[in-house]
Write a protein that holds these residues in place. Structure first.
Motif, PDB file in Angstrom:
ATOM      1  N   THR A 206      39.104  62.565  72.670  1.00 57.02           N
ATOM      2  CA  THR A 206      39.527  63.187  71.410  1.00 57.02           C
ATOM      3  C   THR A 206      38.310  63.462  70.527  1.00 57.02           C
ATOM      4  OG1 THR A 206      41.633  62.051  71.536  1.00 57.02           O
ATOM      5  CG2 THR A 206      41.000  62.879  69.371  1.00 57.02           C
ATOM      6  N   LYS A 207      37.403  62.478  70.457  1.00 58.18           N
ATOM      7  CA  LYS A 207      36.202  62.629  69.622  1.00 58.18           C
ATOM      8  C   LYS A 207      35.306  63.751  70.150  1.00 58.18           C
ATOM      9  CE  LYS A 207      35.033  60.581  66.495  1.00 58.18           C
ATOM     10  NZ  LYS A 207      35.294  60.971  65.086  1.00 58.18           N
ATOM     11  N   GLU A 210      36.798  67.099  69.463  1.00 56.84           N
ATOM     12  CA  GLU A 210      36.688  67.380  68.025  1.00 56.84           C
ATOM     13  C   GLU A 210      35.291  67.896  67.691  1.00 56.84           C
ATOM     14  OE1 GLU A 210      39.221  63.837  66.108  1.00 56.84           O
ATOM     15  OE2 GLU A 210      37.175  64.005  65.296  1.00 56.84           O
ATOM     16  N   LYS A 214      34.281  71.587  66.326  1.00 58.83           N
ATOM     17  CA  LYS A 214      33.565  71.704  65.056  1.00 58.83           C
ATOM     18  C   LYS A 214      32.261  72.488  65.248  1.00 58.83           C
ATOM     19  CE  LYS A 214      31.579  68.549  61.776  1.00 58.83           C
ATOM     20  NZ  LYS A 214      31.333  67.115  61.566  1.00 58.83           N
TER      21      LYS A 214
END
Ligand code: GLN
Length: 231
Positions: A206-207, A210, A214
């Motif tokens: 998930t990180k 993300e 970004k």
């Protein structure tokens, strides 16, 4: 917290297989490259430093580096495919690739049908090797395996092999440095690179996803792309 546990406290350990220029290679005493810069964004987000661990490519694609807790991530210009997805998890795709053919400029060789009875170099454990093997019976060349990309590329220049297959990004980078070689053909294999991690490590995935999203939104991705692929 984020639920992310790292294999070494204070570090984000990234496995790779050197050298795969311009995605990861050694410059002086440092490992640099497109993948290194991209994973640095993840390390920054986690407020740790990235540490690079060089390992055979098959130890990454088989998932061994994760089951033995050697690495948190793997960034190796690695193509996402079903076989590898059975062993490791991947981030969302971060780079598109196809296979390509490297020859010596004066060889007159342009495509696989020109390689009848000739020697075609591949890098072991890669999608390029699989592509070369899948087409060898049709075209009648002999596949010659190399452990890493530089050995394969050098073999084309020395004439140890007549041509070689690998990903387009690394071969176009190589011919810029060695104008006596050229890329004469691309094969539309429709590949995408992903960052690998231990199966089921959803907090880390998930990180990473993300951070990738970004970076694409805020221009970091384009800046890194330009740094390594801009002329
Ligand atoms: N993209 C290719 C693969 O995944 C080559 C990767 C590499 O050699 N580092 O097999």
């Amino acid at each position: 917290g984020s639920g992310i546990t790292l294999v070494k406290s204070g570090k984000l350990v990234t496995c790779t297989h050197l050298s795969y220029k311009p995605f990861q290679y050694t410059d002086g005493d440092k490992t640099v490259g497109f993948d290194v810069d991209l994973v640095d964004l993840v390390a920054k987000e986690l407020k740790v430093d990235q540490e690079i661990f060089d390992t055979p490519f098959e130890n990454i694609t088989s998932g061994t580096v994760f089951t033995t807790n050697e690495c948190d991530l793997a960034a190796a210009g690695m193509t996402i495919n079903d076989e590898r997805k059975a062993a490791i998890d991947f981030s969302e795709p971060y780079f598109d690739a196809s296979q390509a053919l490297l020859v010596k400029k004066d060889s007159g060789l342009k495509d696989l049908p020109d390689l009848k009875g000739k020697r075609l170099g591949v890098q072991q454990g890669t999608t390029g090797e699989a592509y070369a093997n899948a087409n060898s019976a049709t075209h009648g060349y002999t596949v010659v395996q190399f452990e890493d990309l530089p050995l394969m590329e050098t073999a084309v220049r020395t004439g140890a092999v007549d041509a070689a297959i690998n990903d387009n990004g690394v071969l176009y980078d190589y011919v810029k440095e060695y104008p006596d070689t050229s890329v004469t053909k691309e094969f539309a294999t429709g590949e995408s690179y992903g960052i690998g991690m231990k199966k089921g490590n959803t907090a880390l995935k998930t990180k990473v996803d993300e951070v990738l999203k970004k970076a694409k939104d805020n221009g970091d991705y384009d800046r890194i792309y330009e740094k390594w692929f801009g002329k």
